[in-house]
Design a protein around this motif. Sequence first.
Motif, mmCIF file in Angstrom:
data_model
loop_
_atom_site.group_PDB
_atom_site.id
_atom_site.type_symbol
_atom_site.label_atom_id
_atom_site.label_comp_id
_atom_site.label_asym_id
_atom_site.label_seq_id
_atom_site.Cartn_x
_atom_site.Cartn_y
_atom_site.Cartn_z
ATOM 1 N N PHE A 211 0.560 -1.432 0.067
ATOM 2 C CA PHE A 211 -0.068 -0.360 -0.003
ATOM 3 C C PHE A 211 0.899 0.941 -0.417
ATOM 4 O O PHE A 211 0.518 2.202 -0.364
ATOM 5 C CB PHE A 211 -1.314 0.137 1.423
ATOM 6 N N GLU A 218 -1.416 7.084 -5.798
ATOM 7 C CA GLU A 218 -2.224 6.176 -6.702
ATOM 8 C C GLU A 218 -3.438 6.532 -5.748
ATOM 9 O O GLU A 218 -2.767 6.858 -4.053
ATOM 10 C CB GLU A 218 -1.947 4.744 -6.398
ATOM 11 N N ARG A 219 -5.141 6.728 -6.070
ATOM 12 C CA ARG A 219 -5.225 7.588 -4.997
ATOM 13 C C ARG A 219 -6.225 6.553 -4.295
ATOM 14 O O ARG A 219 -6.001 6.236 -3.081
ATOM 15 C CB ARG A 219 -6.733 7.878 -5.625
ATOM 16 N N GLU A 220 -6.746 5.186 -4.646
ATOM 17 C CA GLU A 220 -6.697 3.818 -3.940
ATOM 18 C C GLU A 220 -5.884 2.970 -2.716
ATOM 19 O O GLU A 220 -6.783 3.891 -1.644
ATOM 20 C CB GLU A 220 -6.995 2.540 -4.670
ATOM 21 N N ASP A 221 -4.407 3.843 -2.626
ATOM 22 C CA ASP A 221 -3.655 3.366 -2.288
ATOM 23 C C ASP A 221 -3.721 4.176 -1.118
ATOM 24 O O ASP A 221 -3.221 3.695 0.104
ATOM 25 C CB ASP A 221 -2.124 3.172 -2.382
ATOM 26 N N GLY A 223 -5.802 6.202 -0.106
ATOM 27 C CA GLY A 223 -7.339 6.437 0.458
ATOM 28 C C GLY A 223 -7.024 5.493 1.769
ATOM 29 O O GLY A 223 -7.249 5.460 3.418
ATOM 30 N N ILE A 224 -6.417 3.427 1.097
ATOM 31 C CA ILE A 224 -6.510 2.739 2.157
ATOM 32 C C ILE A 224 -5.497 3.828 3.734
ATOM 33 O O ILE A 224 -5.401 2.947 4.780
ATOM 34 C CB ILE A 224 -6.124 1.500 1.480
ATOM 35 N N THR A 227 -6.717 5.809 6.088
ATOM 36 C CA THR A 227 -8.046 4.937 6.176
ATOM 37 C C THR A 227 -7.812 3.424 7.866
ATOM 38 O O THR A 227 -7.925 4.165 8.860
ATOM 39 C CB THR A 227 -9.331 4.227 5.884
#
Length: 287
Positions: A211, A218-221, A223-224, A227
Amino acid sequence: AETALYAAKRMGGRRHAFFRPELAEQARRHLALDGDLRAALALKQFRLHYQPKVSLIDFSLEGFEALLRWEAVGKGMIPPGEFIPVAEETGFIVPLGDWVLDEACRQMREWLDAGMAPVPVAVNISPKHLRNRSAEDFRRIIDRHDLPPGLIELEITEGAVMQDLDHALTVLAALKAMGIRVAVDDFGTGHSSLSYLKRLPVTTLKIDRSFINGVPQEREDAGIVSTIIAMADMLGLHVVAEGVEKTEQANFLRHHNCNQVQGWLTGRPMPADAASGLLKERLREPA
Ligand code: C2E
Ligand code: MG
Ligand code: MG
Ligand code: MG
């Protein structure tokens, strides 16, 4: 690299469904490697390297992770990825894992006796090792070196916990009562759910390198990772980012209030004498 045998194992119930000669060949190779590993322990060819864990506020040294290396004659330094999976499969990981914990404790005792700052050391505990040991077993090794339990942290994966949840919960609760810290390693890659994370008596989450890789672009990473940090904070857990290689990653993590980083940016795994050097520098820093 993942071998066919592990790939077959991961397929779970289907692993005995067919016979392939390569698998028999693999089994023979694993048996031979297991013999080499047992000999290596007797010949004292295993070493621990230590990778710094640093504060995100000022990059000061706050701990080490002990990482196993095999100094095989004529073959150089063999990384754990090449032999831990086989040791796990054959069961040799249990005596090997005991050796790792004992050696990390011995080193810590040597550092304390030399007047170094008490910086916690983390040791990786494999799933099979965890399943075959009690909290008292771990405690006995730590006591052998007369160490405060708070200086030792055990790193376990979500998979290790899920393999035998009842046993893991018992051991973790007892470790916590003894003051031994426990971290969930490679967090986010396993199959754990939030409901059981809430029940796990652990002190720390280590966010997996996969991650951190994609952060911040990377937007997903991103975000993860943010979070996980927020969730750890809410659960009262300490949070460490693994595999931090770039300044932008550290900046992102600092911005999101991650506690610690561990990665090439702030220190590669190093032999014990180099780690002693870092501890001495720390001693010289003004308080
Ligand atoms: P791990 O516990 O997640 O350890 C972190 C791994 O990431 C280490 O690899 C470390 O050298 C590597 N690493 C750290 N920072 C960076 C970075 O910035 N970039 C990259 N690309 N890599 C980084 P290593 O030492 O090869 O160990 C691999 C795995 O082998 C460990 O993953 C752990 O699962 C296992 N392992 C290592 N030592 C032991 C041990 O004593 N016992 C057990 N059971 N497993 C061990
Ligand atoms: Mg680890
Ligand atoms: Mg890890
Ligand atoms: Mg990892």
